[in-house]
Motif scaffolding. Structure first.
Motif, PDB file in Angstrom:
ATOM      1  N   VAL A 112       0.891  -0.876  -0.096  1.00 25.65           N
ATOM      2  CA  VAL A 112       0.291   0.230   0.077  1.00 25.65           C
ATOM      3  C   VAL A 112       1.303   1.071  -0.163  1.00 25.65           C
ATOM      4  CG1 VAL A 112      -1.841   1.437   0.978  1.00 25.65           C
ATOM      5  CG2 VAL A 112      -1.394  -0.904   1.206  1.00 25.65           C
ATOM      6  N   GLY A 113       0.939   2.257  -0.714  1.00 22.16           N
ATOM      7  CA  GLY A 113       1.756   3.085  -1.403  1.00 22.16           C
ATOM      8  C   GLY A 113       3.107   2.984  -2.060  1.00 22.16           C
ATOM      9  N   GLY A 114       2.356   4.238  -2.987  1.00 22.33           N
ATOM     10  CA  GLY A 114       3.675   3.664  -4.776  1.00 22.33           C
ATOM     11  C   GLY A 114       4.506   5.015  -3.830  1.00 22.33           C
ATOM     12  N   ILE A 171       8.269   5.878  -2.096  1.00 18.18           N
ATOM     13  CA  ILE A 171       9.866   5.545  -3.059  1.00 18.18           C
ATOM     14  C   ILE A 171       9.980   4.044  -1.071  1.00 18.18           C
ATOM     15  CG2 ILE A 171      11.215   6.723  -1.294  1.00 18.18           C
ATOM     16  CD1 ILE A 171      12.347   5.841  -3.757  1.00 18.18           C
ATOM     17  N   GLY A 228       7.298   1.628  -1.121  1.00 18.22           N
ATOM     18  CA  GLY A 228       6.276   1.104  -1.374  1.00 18.22           C
ATOM     19  C   GLY A 228       7.203   0.658  -2.993  1.00 18.22           C
ATOM     20  N   PHE A 252      -0.598  -0.457  -4.628  1.00 14.96           N
ATOM     21  CA  PHE A 252      -1.637   0.225  -4.412  1.00 14.96           C
ATOM     22  C   PHE A 252      -1.337   1.449  -4.627  1.00 14.96           C
ATOM     23  CE2 PHE A 252      -3.601  -3.914  -3.799  1.00 14.96           C
ATOM     24  CZ  PHE A 252      -4.058  -4.007  -4.898  1.00 14.96           C
ATOM     25  N   ALA A 280      -3.261   5.425  -4.184  1.00  9.46           N
ATOM     26  CA  ALA A 280      -3.713   5.935  -3.853  1.00  9.46           C
ATOM     27  C   ALA A 280      -4.308   7.842  -5.459  1.00  9.46           C
ATOM     28  CB  ALA A 280      -4.015   7.141  -2.822  1.00  9.46           C
ATOM     29  N   ASP A 281      -2.638   8.324  -5.024  1.00  7.24           N
ATOM     30  CA  ASP A 281      -3.078   9.640  -6.322  1.00  7.24           C
ATOM     31  C   ASP A 281      -3.135   9.052  -7.569  1.00  7.24           C
ATOM     32  OD1 ASP A 281      -2.734  11.883  -6.712  1.00  7.24           O
ATOM     33  OD2 ASP A 281      -0.909  12.113  -5.500  1.00  7.24           O
ATOM     34  N   GLY A 334       5.176   8.165  -6.298  1.00  7.76           N
ATOM     35  CA  GLY A 334       6.483   8.846  -6.295  1.00  7.76           C
ATOM     36  C   GLY A 334       6.029   9.481  -4.930  1.00  7.76           C
ATOM     37  N   GLY A 335       5.729   9.969  -4.519  1.00  6.45           N
ATOM     38  CA  GLY A 335       5.083  10.008  -3.292  1.00  6.45           C
ATOM     39  C   GLY A 335       4.674  11.783  -3.130  1.00  6.45           C
ATOM     40  N   LYS A 336       5.871  12.071  -2.475  1.00  2.00           N
ATOM     41  CA  LYS A 336       6.878  13.104  -2.055  1.00  2.00           C
ATOM     42  C   LYS A 336       8.118  13.734  -2.850  1.00  2.00           C
ATOM     43  CE  LYS A 336       4.948  13.047   2.571  1.00  2.00           C
ATOM     44  NZ  LYS A 336       3.957  12.861   2.304  1.00  2.00           N
ATOM     45  N   ILE A 337       8.400  12.519  -3.653  1.00  2.00           N
ATOM     46  CA  ILE A 337       9.478  12.685  -4.740  1.00  2.00           C
ATOM     47  C   ILE A 337       8.429  13.365  -6.126  1.00  2.00           C
ATOM     48  CG2 ILE A 337      11.409  11.581  -6.072  1.00  2.00           C
ATOM     49  CD1 ILE A 337      11.703   9.833  -3.957  1.00  2.00           C
ATOM     50  N   LYS A 388       9.765  18.842  -5.818  1.00  2.00           N
ATOM     51  CA  LYS A 388       8.515  19.412  -5.165  1.00  2.00           C
ATOM     52  C   LYS A 388       8.784  18.680  -3.509  1.00  2.00           C
ATOM     53  CE  LYS A 388       4.287  20.405  -6.327  1.00  2.00           C
ATOM     54  NZ  LYS A 388       3.971  21.390  -7.075  1.00  2.00           N
ATOM     55  N   GLY A 389       9.886  18.302  -3.483  1.00  2.00           N
ATOM     56  CA  GLY A 389       9.774  17.351  -2.030  1.00  2.00           C
ATOM     57  C   GLY A 389      10.999  17.110  -2.367  1.00  2.00           C
ATOM     58  N   ASN A 409      15.725  16.474  -2.585  1.00  2.00           N
ATOM     59  CA  ASN A 409      16.441  16.396  -4.140  1.00  2.00           C
ATOM     60  C   ASN A 409      17.826  16.396  -3.783  1.00  2.00           C
ATOM     61  OD1 ASN A 409      17.640  17.979  -2.150  1.00  2.00           O
ATOM     62  ND2 ASN A 409      16.477  19.989  -1.986  1.00  2.00           N
TER      63      ASN A 409
HETATM   64  C1  LIG Z   1      10.145  19.520   1.079  1.00  2.00           C
HETATM   65  C2  LIG Z   1      10.784  18.055   1.820  1.00  2.00           C
HETATM   66  C3  LIG Z   1      11.444  17.999   1.387  1.00  2.00           C
HETATM   67  C4  LIG Z   1      12.487  16.276   1.431  1.00  2.00           C
HETATM   68  N1  LIG Z   1      14.017  15.917   0.855  1.00  2.00           N
HETATM   69  C5  LIG Z   1      14.478  15.099   0.971  1.00  2.00           C
HETATM   70  C6  LIG Z   1      15.730  15.116   0.926  1.00  2.00           C
HETATM   71  O1  LIG Z   1      16.273  16.016   0.289  1.00  2.00           O
HETATM   72  N2  LIG Z   1      16.258  13.774   1.611  1.00  2.00           N
HETATM   73  C7  LIG Z   1      15.423  13.149   1.395  1.00  2.00           C
HETATM   74  O2  LIG Z   1      16.409  11.782   1.875  1.00  2.00           O
HETATM   75  N3  LIG Z   1      14.985  12.826   1.951  1.00  2.00           N
HETATM   76  C8  LIG Z   1      13.609  13.633   1.779  1.00  2.00           C
HETATM   77  N4  LIG Z   1      12.276  14.097   2.752  1.00  2.00           N
HETATM   78  C9  LIG Z   1      11.784  13.074   2.896  1.00  2.00           C
HETATM   79  C10 LIG Z   1      11.204  12.301   2.000  1.00  2.00           C
HETATM   80  O3  LIG Z   1      10.892  12.232   0.793  1.00  2.00           O
HETATM   81  C11 LIG Z   1      10.333  10.982   2.475  1.00  2.00           C
HETATM   82  O4  LIG Z   1      11.570  10.006   3.551  1.00  2.00           O
HETATM   83  C12 LIG Z   1      10.341   9.770   1.252  1.00  2.00           C
HETATM   84  O5  LIG Z   1       9.727  10.515   0.377  1.00  2.00           O
HETATM   85  C13 LIG Z   1       9.138   8.941   1.923  1.00  2.00           C
HETATM   86  O6  LIG Z   1       8.500   7.873   1.320  1.00  2.00           O
HETATM   87  P1  LIG Z   1       7.518   6.721   1.130  1.00  2.00           P
HETATM   88  O7  LIG Z   1       6.927   6.084   0.360  1.00  2.00           O
HETATM   89  O8  LIG Z   1       8.059   6.779   3.022  1.00  2.00           O
HETATM   90  O9  LIG Z   1       6.486   7.672   1.617  1.00  2.00           O
HETATM   91  P2  LIG Z   1       5.816   8.663   0.686  1.00  2.00           P
HETATM   92  O10 LIG Z   1       6.829   9.453  -0.584  1.00  2.00           O
HETATM   93  O11 LIG Z   1       4.480  10.029   1.130  1.00  2.00           O
HETATM   94  O12 LIG Z   1       4.988   7.798  -0.064  1.00  2.00           O
HETATM   95  C14 LIG Z   1       3.338   7.572   0.533  1.00  2.00           C
HETATM   96  C15 LIG Z   1       2.421   6.871  -0.556  1.00  2.00           C
HETATM   97  O13 LIG Z   1       1.722   6.024  -0.020  1.00  2.00           O
HETATM   98  C16 LIG Z   1       0.182   6.465  -0.838  1.00  2.00           C
HETATM   99  N5  LIG Z   1      -0.703   6.770   0.252  1.00  2.00           N
HETATM  100  C17 LIG Z   1      -1.398   6.331   1.319  1.00  2.00           C
HETATM  101  N6  LIG Z   1      -2.135   5.808   1.660  1.00  2.00           N
HETATM  102  C18 LIG Z   1      -2.672   5.179   0.755  1.00  2.00           C
HETATM  103  C19 LIG Z   1      -3.778   3.925   0.932  1.00  2.00           C
HETATM  104  N7  LIG Z   1      -4.750   4.227   2.023  1.00  2.00           N
HETATM  105  N8  LIG Z   1      -3.784   3.865  -0.561  1.00  2.00           N
HETATM  106  C20 LIG Z   1      -3.351   3.548  -1.583  1.00  2.00           C
HETATM  107  N9  LIG Z   1      -1.616   4.555  -1.153  1.00  2.00           N
HETATM  108  C21 LIG Z   1      -1.882   5.147  -0.310  1.00  2.00           C
HETATM  109  C22 LIG Z   1       0.354   8.418  -1.080  1.00  2.00           C
HETATM  110  O14 LIG Z   1      -0.277   8.852  -2.110  1.00  2.00           O
HETATM  111  C23 LIG Z   1       1.916   8.100  -1.440  1.00  2.00           C
HETATM  112  O15 LIG Z   1       2.354   8.241  -2.555  1.00  2.00           O
HETATM  113  C24 LIG Z   1      11.901  15.524   2.154  1.00  2.00           C
HETATM  114  C25 LIG Z   1      10.845  15.761   2.175  1.00  2.00           C
HETATM  115  C26 LIG Z   1      10.138  16.460   2.092  1.00  2.00           C
HETATM  116  C27 LIG Z   1       7.782  16.703   2.195  1.00  2.00           C
END
Ligand SMILES: Cc1cc2nc3c(=O)[nH]c(=O)nc-3n(C[C@H](O)[C@H](O)[C@H](O)COP(=O)(O)OP(=O)(O)OC[C@H]3O[C@@H](n4cnc5c(N)ncnc54)[C@H](O)[C@@H]3O)c2cc1C
Length: 143
Positions: free
Chosen positions: A7-9, A11, A13, A32, A34-35, A39-42, A54-55, A57
């Motif tokens: 759940v969650g695509g 980085i 997932g 899976f 939701a967006d 890519g999520g935050k990336i 956007k997030g 870099n």
């Molecule tokens: C402004 C900013 C700058 C950053 N800069 C850096 C950096 O320079 N270097 C670094 O290492 N890290 C940085 N980070 C942190 C990094 O972006 C995050 O740690 C990382 O992207 C998190 O990845 P993730 O997959 O765990 O979560 P997310 O990227 O949040 O992905 C979660 C995904 O799950 C999906 N989702 C959630 N709930 C559901 C559901 N119920 N069903 C289906 N899909 C769902 C969401 O839509 C989302 O796509 C930064 C963060 C931000 C906000």
């Protein structure tokens, strides 16, 4: 064959799915998201000739696994240069430069004096275990 739902695509997932399939190609893995895009935050936007992250870099290269993952995906990370030291935070309607030296840190209004002292305390604060989770870090008493 085992079915795996991730759940969650973002980085997390996507890399979990990639590494699982790399180890056991026969697995039936479904991510899976939701967006309307993975890519999520990336995410990168190119607007009017500007490239805007956007997030995240960048990442620290002290963990070989991150570089190994990049390499296996055919990505060649670009090493940061002197320009990347100039960073700004948009706050209270204007860009504020991130401090580059202890003196500019003291002069900066990005943090309150209480916040500055709390940050300095980190140098002496008790450390957690290696590879501590974010959740454990947040709830660990440090004072
Ligand atoms: C402004 C900013 C700058 C950053 N800069 C850096 C950096 O320079 N270097 C670094 O290492 N890290 C940085 N980070 C942190 C990094 O972006 C995050 O740690 C990382 O992207 C998190 O990845 P993730 O997959 O765990 O979560 P997310 O990227 O949040 O992905 C979660 C995904 O799950 C999906 N989702 C959630 N709930 C559901 C559901 N119920 N069903 C289906 N899909 C769902 C969401 O839509 C989302 O796509 C930064 C963060 C931000 C906000």
């Amino acid at each position: 064959m085992k079915k795996i739902a991730i759940v969650g695509g973002g980085i997390s997932g996507l890399s979990a799915a990639y590494l699982l399939l790399d180890k056991i190609p026969e697995l039936d893995v479904m991510v899976f998201e939701a967006d309307d895009r993975p890519g999520g935050k990336i995410w990168t936007e190119r607007t009017n000739g500007f490239l805007c992250e956007k997030g995240p870099n960048g990442f620290l290269d002290n963990k070989p696994k991150t570089l190994q993952l990049c390499s296996s995906l055919g990505l060649s990370p670009v090493r940061s240069n002197e320009n990347s030291k100039k960073r700004f935070i948009f706050s209270e309607g204007r860009l504020k430069a991130l401090p580059e030296s202890p003196l500019s840190f003291l002069k900066s209004d990005l943090l309150s004096w209480g916040g500055k002292f709390r940050l300095l305390y980190e140098l002496k604060a008790p450390k957690g275990p290696a590879d501590e989770t974010v959740a454990d870090f947040i709830i660990r008493p440090t004072l």
